[in-house]
Write a protein that holds these residues in place. Structure first.
Motif, PDB file in Angstrom:
ATOM      1  N   ILE A 142      21.651  96.843 -82.259  1.00  0.00           N
ATOM      2  CA  ILE A 142      21.273  98.068 -81.532  1.00  0.00           C
ATOM      3  C   ILE A 142      19.842  97.959 -81.023  1.00  0.00           C
ATOM      4  CG2 ILE A 142      20.902 100.554 -81.766  1.00  0.00           C
ATOM      5  CD1 ILE A 142      23.178 100.627 -83.771  1.00  0.00           C
ATOM      6  N   SER A 143      18.964  97.403 -81.848  1.00  0.00           N
ATOM      7  CA  SER A 143      17.581  97.204 -81.427  1.00  0.00           C
ATOM      8  C   SER A 143      17.522  96.332 -80.180  1.00  0.00           C
ATOM      9  CB  SER A 143      16.779  96.563 -82.559  1.00  0.00           C
ATOM     10  OG  SER A 143      15.446  96.303 -82.154  1.00  0.00           O
ATOM     11  N   ALA A 144      18.271  95.228 -80.188  1.00  0.00           N
ATOM     12  CA  ALA A 144      18.309  94.358 -79.008  1.00  0.00           C
ATOM     13  C   ALA A 144      18.849  95.100 -77.795  1.00  0.00           C
ATOM     14  CB  ALA A 144      19.167  93.125 -79.304  1.00  0.00           C
ATOM     15  N   THR A 145      19.813  95.986 -78.019  1.00  0.00           N
ATOM     16  CA  THR A 145      20.405  96.738 -76.910  1.00  0.00           C
ATOM     17  C   THR A 145      19.368  97.616 -76.218  1.00  0.00           C
ATOM     18  OG1 THR A 145      22.577  96.766 -77.996  1.00  0.00           O
ATOM     19  CG2 THR A 145      22.172  98.430 -76.289  1.00  0.00           C
ATOM     20  N   TRP A 146      18.585  98.373 -76.996  1.00  0.00           N
ATOM     21  CA  TRP A 146      17.598  99.263 -76.382  1.00  0.00           C
ATOM     22  C   TRP A 146      16.458  98.484 -75.731  1.00  0.00           C
ATOM     23  CZ3 TRP A 146      19.162 103.720 -75.174  1.00  0.00           C
ATOM     24  CH2 TRP A 146      19.988 104.470 -76.020  1.00  0.00           C
ATOM     25  N   ILE A 147      15.993  97.435 -76.386  1.00  0.00           N
ATOM     26  CA  ILE A 147      14.905  96.644 -75.807  1.00  0.00           C
ATOM     27  C   ILE A 147      15.361  95.976 -74.515  1.00  0.00           C
ATOM     28  CG2 ILE A 147      13.389  94.663 -76.176  1.00  0.00           C
ATOM     29  CD1 ILE A 147      12.631  97.150 -77.754  1.00  0.00           C
ATOM     30  N   LEU A 148      16.584  95.440 -74.529  1.00  0.00           N
ATOM     31  CA  LEU A 148      17.094  94.802 -73.310  1.00  0.00           C
ATOM     32  C   LEU A 148      17.373  95.821 -72.220  1.00  0.00           C
ATOM     33  CD1 LEU A 148      17.625  91.772 -72.700  1.00  0.00           C
ATOM     34  CD2 LEU A 148      17.237  92.283 -75.095  1.00  0.00           C
ATOM     35  N   ALA A 149      17.752  97.045 -72.595  1.00  0.00           N
ATOM     36  CA  ALA A 149      17.946  98.092 -71.591  1.00  0.00           C
ATOM     37  C   ALA A 149      16.630  98.393 -70.879  1.00  0.00           C
ATOM     38  CB  ALA A 149      18.515  99.349 -72.241  1.00  0.00           C
ATOM     39  N   ASN A 151      13.878  96.433 -70.715  1.00  0.00           N
ATOM     40  CA  ASN A 151      13.403  95.290 -69.941  1.00  0.00           C
ATOM     41  C   ASN A 151      14.277  95.043 -68.716  1.00  0.00           C
ATOM     42  OD1 ASN A 151      13.321  92.080 -69.494  1.00  0.00           O
ATOM     43  ND2 ASN A 151      11.347  92.794 -70.299  1.00  0.00           N
ATOM     44  N   SER A 152      15.581  95.240 -68.864  1.00  0.00           N
ATOM     45  CA  SER A 152      16.476  95.043 -67.725  1.00  0.00           C
ATOM     46  C   SER A 152      16.203  96.074 -66.635  1.00  0.00           C
ATOM     47  CB  SER A 152      17.942  95.132 -68.181  1.00  0.00           C
ATOM     48  OG  SER A 152      18.246  94.104 -69.091  1.00  0.00           O
ATOM     49  N   TRP A 153      15.852  97.286 -67.043  1.00  0.00           N
ATOM     50  CA  TRP A 153      15.514  98.293 -66.036  1.00  0.00           C
ATOM     51  C   TRP A 153      14.292  97.866 -65.229  1.00  0.00           C
ATOM     52  CZ3 TRP A 153      11.245 101.406 -65.088  1.00  0.00           C
ATOM     53  CH2 TRP A 153      11.433 102.399 -64.121  1.00  0.00           C
ATOM     54  N   MET A 154      13.334  97.207 -65.870  1.00  0.00           N
ATOM     55  CA  MET A 154      12.177  96.694 -65.141  1.00  0.00           C
ATOM     56  C   MET A 154      12.571  95.572 -64.185  1.00  0.00           C
ATOM     57  SD  MET A 154       9.571  96.673 -68.385  1.00  0.00           S
ATOM     58  CE  MET A 154       8.261  95.778 -67.553  1.00  0.00           C
ATOM     59  N   PRO A 180      21.996  97.248 -63.301  1.00  0.00           N
ATOM     60  CA  PRO A 180      22.832  96.118 -62.868  1.00  0.00           C
ATOM     61  C   PRO A 180      22.717  94.842 -63.679  1.00  0.00           C
ATOM     62  CG  PRO A 180      21.901  97.232 -60.958  1.00  0.00           C
ATOM     63  CD  PRO A 180      21.267  97.863 -62.168  1.00  0.00           C
ATOM     64  N   SER A 181      21.553  94.533 -64.237  1.00  0.00           N
ATOM     65  CA  SER A 181      21.410  93.274 -64.964  1.00  0.00           C
ATOM     66  C   SER A 181      21.602  93.415 -66.468  1.00  0.00           C
ATOM     67  CB  SER A 181      20.025  92.667 -64.703  1.00  0.00           C
ATOM     68  OG  SER A 181      18.995  93.489 -65.248  1.00  0.00           O
ATOM     69  N   PHE A 182      21.705  94.646 -66.971  1.00  0.00           N
ATOM     70  CA  PHE A 182      21.730  94.872 -68.421  1.00  0.00           C
ATOM     71  C   PHE A 182      22.884  94.172 -69.138  1.00  0.00           C
ATOM     72  CE2 PHE A 182      23.595  97.611 -71.788  1.00  0.00           C
ATOM     73  CZ  PHE A 182      22.648  97.383 -72.773  1.00  0.00           C
ATOM     74  N   PRO A 183      24.137  94.310 -68.698  1.00  0.00           N
ATOM     75  CA  PRO A 183      25.227  93.674 -69.465  1.00  0.00           C
ATOM     76  C   PRO A 183      25.066  92.157 -69.562  1.00  0.00           C
ATOM     77  CG  PRO A 183      26.093  95.227 -67.842  1.00  0.00           C
ATOM     78  CD  PRO A 183      24.645  95.030 -67.522  1.00  0.00           C
ATOM     79  N   TYR A 184      24.615  91.539 -68.481  1.00  0.00           N
ATOM     80  CA  TYR A 184      24.467  90.082 -68.470  1.00  0.00           C
ATOM     81  C   TYR A 184      23.316  89.630 -69.353  1.00  0.00           C
ATOM     82  CZ  TYR A 184      27.390  90.791 -64.349  1.00  0.00           C
ATOM     83  OH  TYR A 184      28.398  91.175 -63.499  1.00  0.00           O
TER      84      TYR A 184
END
Length: 471
Positions: A142-149, A151-154, A180-184
């Motif tokens: 879950i931590s990776a999910t929020w951090i990647l969300a 960073n992916s938004w940036m 757009p890039s979050f799932p990948y």
């Protein structure tokens, strides 16, 4: 001393340094938490004490890595206020809640169950203890999910509006989170964490197989790690290809730099395997290339045209040399991992997985490869976003705090000294722990009355054997 340097460059170097130190610990703890969950599940299922002993062995290492990850991550948050206050002001309405959700969900979940996982085996019972271990593993994901969300938004901003003060205001949280890039990027990062952990565990198992200190435990570790390499490495390469296609769609300049395409190619672009980027003359010198293969990979058509950096203004070019080489390091390590996985399958088929010394030596050398690949991938991602902090919306030069170069420079030097001392010592301690794998039980205990009675020798018998051996 630092007057000749640009404050923006120094601030970028400082953040790059601290995030590089930080990311190796979450990348390890994400995979290791899941590995601990698998070990404990196998122990509950098979009633084999080897899995419990390996769980206890890696549990201590996880605790140290998790602690260093938390400490190294705290420093980065302060830099948002000291070095990047303009970015924090403008992007805070979006980035702030995402970071807050990470703390409220993932960190609290991890912290709440971590104590039970580390110290509660004899207090809460095995099944409840397994639940705690699974919750810690879930918390890391879950931590990776929020951090990647965030960073992916940036990287691919969506779901926002900009107010009169120039702030990014959330308009659609689902679009912000699932940009757009979050799932990948989430898939690519989690798989990278699993591979990183697999090769650390595999290197540890291979090291002890070579030393013949604990053959059964070493075999179990090494076998599980090689299964992970054989299964996950090809999936990661496939996921990386999908991620690259998504990046081509939303951040074409990054892909141009990764491929070394200074010039556009109308009749099919070559895949440049190696070469030396020359930014001054905008070309790749001494290029070793395969004609039209880049078009086949990126467009699935040998003759598909591909645009180059000549279609983008010079001031918006990312630093090609860094991205060109970091991308190749990441890809090379990915294929090396695939090769190790295939090699292990062949050895498994030949029943030489535990006796092939060359495979073991190679696995030991590949132990830190996952960390290098993760760092190379993050360098490709973050440097490839330049000259923006929020791609296409906010320039890095417009994100910096009103701060002087000497202040950033002196704090950078302090970070370097403290980080190498503290985290260097922590890493050395982890390596020491990895070298202390408990010996296997005595053969006579394995086949004697305990085995006849249906009892698998446990830690107490292992200690007995160790004492006997010392005598």
């Amino acid at each position: 001393m630092f007057e000749a340097f640009d404050a923006t460059v120094l601030a970028r170097i400082q953040f790059a340094f601290t995030v590089s130190f930080h990311i190796i610990f979450p990348a390890f703890s994400i995979g290791l938490a899941s590995y601990l969950t698998v070990l404990e599940a196998l122990w509950l299922w098979k009633k084999d004490e080897v899995y419990l002993e390996l769980f206890n062995f890696w549990k201590t290492i996880f605790a140290v890595a998790f602690g260093m990850g938390v400490v190294s991550g705290i420093v980065m948050s302060y830099q948002f206020g000291t070095n990047w206050s303009v970015f924090s002001d403008k992007a805070g309405p979006v980035i702030g809640p995402l970071m807050g959700y990470e703390v409220l969900t993932a960190f609290f979940l991890e912290a709440g169950f971590l104590g039970i996982m580390l110290f509660g085996m004899n207090r809460v019972g095995p099944r409840l203890h397994f639940l705690a271990t699974a919750m810690v593993a879930l918390g890391t994901l879950i931590s990776a999910t929020w951090i990647l969300a965030a960073n992916s938004w940036m990287q691919t901003p969506a779901g926002f509006s900009i107010n009169e003060a120039g702030q990014f205001i959330p308009a659609d949280w689902s679009a912000i989170i699932f940009n757009p890039s979050f799932p990948y990027r989430l898939t690519h990062m989690v798989l990278a964490a699993y591979l990183t952990t697999a090769f650390v565990v595999g290197a540890c198992g291979a090291w002890h197989l070579l030393r013949k200190t604990a053959p059964r435990r070493a075999h179990t570790m090494f076998s599980m790690a090689m299964w992970m390499a054989a299964i996950v490495a090809p999936i990661q390469i496939f996921a990386g290809d999908l991620h690259g296609l998504n990046t081509l769609e939303h951040q074409p300049a990054k892909v141009m730099a990764m491929e070394g395409h200074y010039q556009s190619h109308e009749g099919g672009a070559p895949l440049i395997l190696f070469g030396v980027p020359n930014p001054a003359e905008k070309r790749i010198e001494y290029a070793v290339e395969i004609p039209k293969l880049s078009s086949l990979i990126l467009k699935h058509d040998l003759n598909a045209p591909l645009a180059g950096l000549d279609t983008i203004p010079d001031e918006l070019h990312p630093p090609v040399s860094i991205i060109f080489w970091s991308f190749r390091v990441m890809v090379a390590i990915g294929f090396a991992m695939l090769g190790i996985g295939i090699w292990s399958l062949w050895c498994r088929y030949r029943r030489t997985l535990d006796t092939n010394a060359w495979l073991h030596r190679t696995a030991v050398l590949m132990g830190p490869a996952g960390f290098v690949a993760v760092l190379s991938g993050w360098i490709t991602t973050e440097v490839g976003r330049q000259p923006y902090t929020i791609y296409g919306q906010l320039l890095t030069a417009n994100s910096i705090s009103p701060i002087e170069a000497p202040a950033v420079g002196f704090s950078l030097v302090a970070f370097i000294i403290v980080y190498f001392l503290v985290f260097g010592a922590g890493t050395f301690y982890i390596l020491r722990l990895m070298g202390r794998l408990p010996r296997d039980p005595m053969p006579e205990l394995e086949e004697g009355p305990l085995r006849t009675a249906g009892i698998t020798p446990g830690p107490a018998h292992t200690k007995l054997h160790g004492d006997h051996h010392d005598l």
